[in-house]
Design a protein around this motif. Structure first.
Motif, short mmCIF file in Angstrom:
data_model
loop_
_atom_site.label_atom_id
_atom_site.label_comp_id
_atom_site.label_asym_id
_atom_site.label_seq_id
_atom_site.Cartn_x
_atom_site.Cartn_y
_atom_site.Cartn_z
N ARG A 157 0.69 -1.03 0.08
CA ARG A 157 -0.11 0.12 0.07
C ARG A 157 1.07 1.07 0.10
O ARG A 157 1.55 1.55 1.03
N ALA A 172 -5.48 -3.34 14.52
CA ALA A 172 -6.32 -4.57 14.92
C ALA A 172 -6.86 -5.09 13.53
O ALA A 172 -6.62 -4.91 12.42
N LEU A 246 -3.91 -6.75 5.14
CA LEU A 246 -4.06 -6.03 6.05
C LEU A 246 -2.84 -6.19 7.03
O LEU A 246 -2.47 -5.30 7.79
N SER A 249 -0.54 -3.30 5.34
CA SER A 249 -0.88 -2.13 4.66
C SER A 249 -1.04 -1.09 5.83
O SER A 249 -1.56 0.02 5.35
N ARG A 408 -5.97 1.11 18.71
CA ARG A 408 -7.15 2.24 19.10
C ARG A 408 -8.28 1.21 18.77
O ARG A 408 -9.04 1.25 17.95
N GLY B 208 -4.66 5.19 11.20
CA GLY B 208 -5.13 4.50 12.62
C GLY B 208 -6.51 4.69 12.91
O GLY B 208 -6.91 4.25 13.88
N LEU B 324 -10.85 -2.99 4.58
CA LEU B 324 -9.60 -2.49 4.21
C LEU B 324 -9.01 -1.54 4.85
O LEU B 324 -7.79 -1.14 5.10
N VAL B 326 -9.73 -1.52 8.41
CA VAL B 326 -10.10 -1.98 10.02
C VAL B 326 -8.64 -2.10 10.72
O VAL B 326 -8.53 -1.97 12.03
N ASN B 327 -7.40 -2.33 9.82
CA ASN B 327 -6.33 -2.11 10.32
C ASN B 327 -5.68 -0.72 10.63
O ASN B 327 -4.23 -0.72 10.90
N GLY B 328 -6.28 0.24 10.52
CA GLY B 328 -5.67 1.73 10.60
C GLY B 328 -5.22 2.08 9.25
O GLY B 328 -4.68 3.24 9.08
N ALA B 329 -5.43 1.35 8.18
CA ALA B 329 -4.75 2.12 6.79
C ALA B 329 -5.61 3.43 6.55
O ALA B 329 -6.72 3.22 6.56
N ALA B 330 -4.69 4.40 5.99
CA ALA B 330 -5.31 5.50 5.76
C ALA B 330 -5.95 5.25 4.26
O ALA B 330 -5.88 4.49 3.40
N LEU B 331 -7.14 6.20 3.83
CA LEU B 331 -7.60 6.20 2.69
C LEU B 331 -7.08 7.47 2.07
O LEU B 331 -6.85 8.48 2.68
N ARG B 332 -6.98 7.38 0.82
CA ARG B 332 -6.42 8.59 -0.02
C ARG B 332 -7.51 8.81 -1.11
O ARG B 332 -7.97 8.07 -1.77
#
Lengths: 410, 410
Positions: A157, A172, A246, A249, A408, B208, B324, B326-332
């Protein structure tokens, strides 16, 4: 008496005239992002220096908040800029113009040095792949049948690539132990790092045209350090059949300094002997060697855990570049491809906790009396590296570091 | 007598006031890329229209060569622009200002409508995954144990996303039949398409912070069609253990029109019954339904091969977005996530040749007397779709199409 040159004044063994890595920085008084060149423990404001000495053509390549325009300009431009920077730092007559444009490293904020286009992560250490294969697939062969025929890789990613120093929130997600009847959700319980080396593509290539191993130095601008943070419990549950998702990413950290490829000439070594014949596009037996003698070190909370040798990697970055484009995939400026975990054969040469602790079964003892199967909240992981430079010098990479913050989860 | 409105003049059942998809176009006389809105078979120059009617705030969102700035502005801005476009097309007093700003669709060149940030491809059709699992892993369970617990996905190559109409060069690469002693290199012999639906992220999210299913309409700007070209022989050899890589990364085609999410309100349906309990972040039993009744059609050289029903997809796009992140990956802004091959239970509802021909074993007979196990050079693959609109209308997606060019192997 003439002024000393800036190099005499600031240059160090690791960050001397043979290195001159590029980064992007701002200062508290002037937070605008701009390109810097590291010399010893100072940063030269590169575009300001170019303008100060009247080199407008070079200033046009450097006057940007990311390295991408310079990277896109191609190898002749990279050579022109590198030569110019070396001149500014050594010519006595330029001292007065350039000297006011250096800042102490500890007074600047370092940013992500380039905008990442696509991020690919390889899996190029035979030692790492063998150990991981035994842990994740105990009933099968350690290496999959394809492993010695092609450099296995996957896309990560790009939007999760962050600069060294950025805190990493524990992810998480879902995990499922072999005896659990169904998956559970919660903070990752097996958070790991992977010490890797990253290769930054400067000059792109059009779709449909493979890039040969020989063209590697025409396309790769430079090299950085990478920590590919990994959630092993999430990975084990999700990765069949389409690979890690995940588990990787949430964050990938890179060092703030990109070492120009020409700075690594003295570090080039032959890769390990290959015991499996390679298809022509990957065969490098008759080509200039692109193994690299980078010496990594991994530290956890300041304590040295291991010294992974990059020279032990089975696949070179030139082979990886040839493989990733052999299907006609285009390269873009800012593409980043990482080596995969760097692990050597020795017990103290492993690049991740998964290997060091046998997936948590044999925890490490730290000097403070604590033990680690995997990372705890608050842990700080730091990867550093150096390579042999010309004439007995060394080329420093600085570090990629990050602290684990608690998950979190409501 | 007052002028007819532009909608009366040009609107069609598929591209009327309930649709108004966005794209990016240029004309032979003015090739500069600009945002257009499709009405029937014409394209409205959107920023020019905004300026012509004096709506400078809307013009500022539309006056760009890609949709990204509009997409980044968030849902209230999307609603404002959509309402404004509807007004320009219907208000009689604006007719004279706006009418000169439409171009016949067949006179413009359509470009990639948005700059892709990260590209993720899911695997959300139970029918597709079951059939593929049986073909690729005949000795195991058709579905992997994780399949009904999480929407399996992986990152693809954002830099290889191209607009409909772009020719696709047949990739070359390694493949190895089960009886081959070692891999061989050459043009892909099992080139396939995958008919998919793509979801385009407008408003990003910070690292996050997971994005819930409920927040789906706050982040997803619109929907397009995707052809995820696939090299099955390359895939079979490379994909263990880290997933598909070169089998996918040479080209992914998208339709030139992005249908705004609000245009699909009438197409929302309940997803299929799930037979496995879901973890809370994926459970949608008590949430508004985000199944979508899109009717796809796949044509090969103009001949209809199948009509895959998107309503049969096991996982919704809202679940995919929640997973995609839920693990804290940011969206752009510009993130694209695709559904995976759309396949229904019926024999004529399959979205790829792999399924239609049982991996080439049962070739299709085409009306011209030829047969296809997989794609031949010169083949043209076209995916179209429509969805139910309000009041008995339909919402058109246009098409994603591409022609296969021969491999470029020396």
């Amino acid at each position: 008496m003439p002024q000393a040159s800036l190099l005499d004044q600031h240059g160090s063994e690791l960050f001397g005239p043979h290195n001159l890595p590029y980064g992007v920085f701002g200062t508290p008084g002037d937070p605008a992002r701009r390109i810097g060149v590291r010399v010893g423990d100072v940063v030269l404001d590169a575009a300001a220096a170019a303008r100060a000495v009247g080199d407008e053509a070079v200033a046009a390549l450097l006057d940007h908040p990311v390295l991408n325009p310079l990277m896109a300009a191609g190898r002749p431009a990279w050579e022109r800029v590198r030569a110019a920077v070396g001149r500014w730092l050594t010519a006595p007559e330029l001292y007065d113009a350039v000297a006011p444009l250096v800042r102490p490293l500890d007074s600047v904020e370092l940013h992500l040095p380039f905008e990442v286009a696509d991020y690919v992560d390889f899996y190029a250490s035979e030692h790492h792949a063998t150990t991981v294969g035994r842990l994740f697939r105990p009933d099968g062969d350690a290496l999959t049948p394809n492993w010695k025929h092609l450099p296995i890789g996957y896309h990560g990613r790009a939007g999760s690539v962050v600069v060294s120093g950025t805190d990493v929130v524990r992810p998480a997600g879902q995990r499922k132990g072999v005896d659990d009847p169904s998956p559970v959700f919660g903070p990752c319980a097996r958070l790991d790092f992977e010490a890797e080396v990253g290769f930054v593509v400067g000059a792109g290539s059009p779709a449909g045209v493979p890039v040969s191993q020989q063209a590697f130095p025409e396309h790769v601008f430079g090299v950085c350090l990478v920590n590919d943070w990994s959630a092993r419990d999430i990975q084990a549950w999700e990765y069949v059949p389409l690979g890690p998702f995940l588990a990787k990413s949430f964050a990938t950290s890179v060092s703030p300094w990109v070492v120009p490829l020409p700075a690594l000439e003295a570090a080039r070594v032959a890769p390990p002997e290959r015991d499996t014949p390679l298809l022509p596009y990957l065969d490098d037996a008759a080509l200039p060697a692109w193994g690299l003698d980078l010496r990594l070190e991994v530290r956890l909370n300041g304590h040295s855990l291991s010294r992974p040798p990059f020279s032990a990697m089975y696949w070179t970055a030139a082979q990886q570049l040839a493989h990733l484009t052999v299907n006609g995939a285009a390269l873009r400026t800012g593409d980043l491809f990482a080596s995969g975990t760097v692990s050597g054969p020795g017990a103290h040469e492993r690049g991740c906790l998964l290997e060091m602790t046998a997936n948590g079964r044999d925890p490490l003892s730290l000097p403070d009396g604590s033990a680690r199967g995997f990372l705890q909240d608050g842990d700080v992981v730091t990867v550093t590296a150096w390579a042999p430079g010309p004439d007995g010098t060394r080329v420093g990479f600085g570090e990629v570091t990050g602290r684990v913050l608690p998950a979190r989860v409501p």
